[in-house]
Design an enzyme around this catalytic site. Sequence first.
Site, PDB file in Angstrom:
ATOM      1  N   SER A 303       0.818  -1.212   0.000  1.00 30.34           N
ATOM      2  CA  SER A 303       0.000   0.000   0.000  1.00 30.34           C
ATOM      3  C   SER A 303       0.849   1.257   0.000  1.00 30.34           C
ATOM      4  CB  SER A 303      -0.914   0.026   1.227  1.00 30.34           C
ATOM      5  OG  SER A 303      -1.617   1.259   1.268  1.00 30.34           O
ATOM      6  N   LYS A 358      -4.663  -6.860   3.286  1.00 35.36           N
ATOM      7  CA  LYS A 358      -4.609  -5.711   2.365  1.00 35.36           C
ATOM      8  C   LYS A 358      -6.038  -5.369   1.887  1.00 35.36           C
ATOM      9  CE  LYS A 358      -3.035  -2.430  -0.279  1.00 35.36           C
ATOM     10  NZ  LYS A 358      -3.954  -2.133  -1.316  1.00 35.36           N
ATOM     11  N   HIS A 361      -7.578  -3.575   4.623  1.00 31.90           N
ATOM     12  CA  HIS A 361      -6.970  -2.233   4.606  1.00 31.90           C
ATOM     13  C   HIS A 361      -7.751  -1.357   3.622  1.00 31.90           C
ATOM     14  CE1 HIS A 361      -4.436   0.700   2.504  1.00 31.90           C
ATOM     15  NE2 HIS A 361      -3.718   0.829   3.608  1.00 31.90           N
ATOM     16  N   ASN A 362      -8.003  -1.910   2.456  1.00 34.50           N
ATOM     17  CA  ASN A 362      -8.719  -1.138   1.432  1.00 34.50           C
ATOM     18  C   ASN A 362     -10.156  -0.852   1.846  1.00 34.50           C
ATOM     19  OD1 ASN A 362      -6.340  -1.392   0.055  1.00 34.50           O
ATOM     20  ND2 ASN A 362      -7.287  -1.872  -1.897  1.00 34.50           N
ATOM     21  N   GLU A 365      -9.939   1.893   4.077  1.00 37.43           N
ATOM     22  CA  GLU A 365      -9.615   3.054   3.216  1.00 37.43           C
ATOM     23  C   GLU A 365     -10.886   3.618   2.560  1.00 37.43           C
ATOM     24  OE1 GLU A 365      -6.342   2.378   0.287  1.00 37.43           O
ATOM     25  OE2 GLU A 365      -7.892   2.771  -1.215  1.00 37.43           O
TER      26      GLU A 365
HETATM   27  C1  6PG Z   1      -3.216   1.392  -1.533  1.00 36.79           C
HETATM   28  C2  6PG Z   1      -4.501   1.516  -2.293  1.00 36.79           C
HETATM   29  C3  6PG Z   1      -4.307   0.974  -3.665  1.00 36.79           C
HETATM   30  C4  6PG Z   1      -5.416   1.389  -4.619  1.00 36.79           C
HETATM   31  C5  6PG Z   1      -6.459   0.341  -4.860  1.00 36.79           C
HETATM   32  C6  6PG Z   1      -7.874   0.569  -4.385  1.00 36.79           C
HETATM   33  O1  6PG Z   1      -3.292   0.862  -0.440  1.00 36.79           O
HETATM   34  O2  6PG Z   1      -2.189   1.849  -2.024  1.00 36.79           O
HETATM   35  O3  6PG Z   1      -5.518   0.814  -1.662  1.00 36.79           O
HETATM   36  O4  6PG Z   1      -4.077  -0.376  -3.562  1.00 36.79           O
HETATM   37  O5  6PG Z   1      -5.910   2.605  -4.336  1.00 36.79           O
HETATM   38  O6  6PG Z   1      -6.421   0.190  -6.222  1.00 36.79           O
HETATM   39  O7  6PG Z   1      -8.526   1.427  -5.186  1.00 36.79           O
HETATM   40  P1  6PG Z   1     -10.012   1.406  -5.748  1.00 36.79           P
HETATM   41  O8  6PG Z   1     -10.615   2.607  -5.093  1.00 36.79           O
HETATM   42  O9  6PG Z   1      -9.834   1.607  -7.223  1.00 36.79           O
HETATM   43  O10 6PG Z   1     -10.710   0.138  -5.429  1.00 36.79           O
END
Ligand code: 6PG
Length: 637
Positions: A303, A358, A361-362, A365
């Site tokens: 990430s 991960k 994590h997303n 996010e």
């Molecule tokens: C990171 C991000 C990265 C990216 C993903 C998710 O941790 O660096 O999560 O992996 O932003 O592609 O993005 P989407 O919003 O396109 O699902």
Amino acid sequence: MKQAIHLAKPTVIFIMGVSGVGKSTIGALLAKQLEIPFFDADDYHSEANILKMSQGQPLTDHDRHDWLHALNTLAVAQLKTNSCIIACSALKASYRTILETTIAAATKWVFLHGSFQQIKERMQHRSHHFMTSDLLQSQFDTLEIPQNALSIDIHVSPEEMVAKIQENLPLKAQFGLIGLGVMGKSLCRNLAQKGVRISMYNRHVPEVEEDIAINFKKEFEELSSALPFDDLPAFVNSLKTPRKIMLMVNAGTAIDAVIENLLPFLSQGDSIIDGGNSNYKKTKERFEFLKSKGIHFIGAGVSGGEEGALKGPSIMPGGNAKAYQQVQPFLERIAAKDKNGVPCCSYVGNEGSGHFVKMIHNGIEYVEMQLLADVYTLLKAKGNTPDQIADILETWKSTKNSYLLEITCTILRKKEGDDWLVNKIMDTAGNKGTGNWAIIATAELGVPSTLIASALFARYASFYKAERVAANKQFNPQQHTAPKSSLEDLHKAYQFARIINHYQGFKLIQEASERFKWALNLSELARIWTNGCIIRSDYMIELATIFKTTHNLFAHQNTVQALKARKSAIQKVVAESVLHELPIPSISNAIHFFTGYTTANSSANLLQAQRDYFGAHTYQRKEDDTGQYYHTDWQQH
Ligand code: 6PG
């Protein structure tokens, strides 16, 4: 990190120069470092030659003929299995021609040189050497300085000389990277800047992807010793075994295609690292498949986006713990560092656990992003311009800063012409699938990650742009009046929702850990998320400490106090948003989840009764703690 050094291809290195220049010392030292055999040409002289030299008579070309051919035979034989180093004066070009007969392409010449005086002094200090210093002048007279040799001045220490030679040898790369997209390129530069010798591969697609690796190498100084390829077998052969190959290709079938192409060229014990956002279930399948072939597979979440990959990402590697040790020094080197200077890279657990965390994590996010979007909705409805919203958010940084809060301030200030760029961006949000997988995973595990769902579905709902515009006309929501809740309440509501987000995210990880027997360490995960990654924040630093003592955030007294102190604020903010018809899906979900979670007697008793009514699914009774199930004939009077 100890640098393992191997030559890129079998090579005979001739260390040449006049007698007394230090050929044997340097040759032996270099051979030790390269882990290849060393031969001293002096040991291959005939007795007649040795006698002649000890009597102070220079050897003639005729005397040297058989000796040079014997050395060539030795070199040819060695090359069949390995590289080697031969220390030999090789003073004349014609001698060198004999020495490299049939093996010129695999021969490397290193010429040691110094002044007559310097070498003479050295020789006078030597004992037990058949070459007298008187012969030195004849050596200098005979010497024809080579044009194609690496020239090394002997005035520096032997160690420095050896280091200089190594810098100029075609050495095997320590680490390989496949896929030179944005992330792959940044990781290559990061590795090279940290002194790792890398090989870089990008496929060749006529007129679409041509000479990607070669051109990329030319662009950056730090890649001067990197090896570029668009030929897969050559790339694999350039790597020191056991090989470490990181894939930075699109998640999905592209990964399987690369693995399939790589496999015939790999050896048992090599490791493949998938650094993309792969589905953790696929990672487990690939892990098992490659295990059956004797190849290690590390599914590593990475990430930090492009900048993180270049300057230091957060890395979440999962797979076989022993195999991880092989790649650990490289991943730790390129990772971001936490506040104590420890790498934000830690072995997560077995199988697909690295990609699982991960994915979560997303999910976290997505929610952190949506919470800021919700705040933006409310502040905009209060009549603030993007700059004014940025001003307000700036003041929030001092309480608990986060990367996403910071970038949001910067984004909001960006202008294009007279207007803010954010106003010009179409309000339909994309996604690449990790949030979707997180929701599938949480549903399969039976964990209520309602906030991730709220943020994901807000993105999905945003897609229906035309329908939303039509519905807006149809239902005419009264979104024009400013919500009354204060900025302080809004800040508290945001903080409340962030706590719920992190509670849910880590809860999901904990449940998966138990279900899959991964023994995940929540504190360590929070720690590696304190820097480099997209969800790095001051709060994450606190969580790294909190999770040392509990897995359940709601059992932590500071958290309980923080939620209690902010509850009425989020209630007001959400109530206002409903009355003003302002969509804040994640902030409202946070208080709804919390209200449900803190309800001792829920309405699920009625659901059980309904299930039993139409499907005889049975139910348990409050007064019976034996766990027995009951069925009622609901229609019987
Ligand atoms: C990171 C991000 C990265 C990216 C993903 C998710 O941790 O660096 O999560 O992996 O932003 O592609 O993005 P989407 O919003 O396109 O699902």
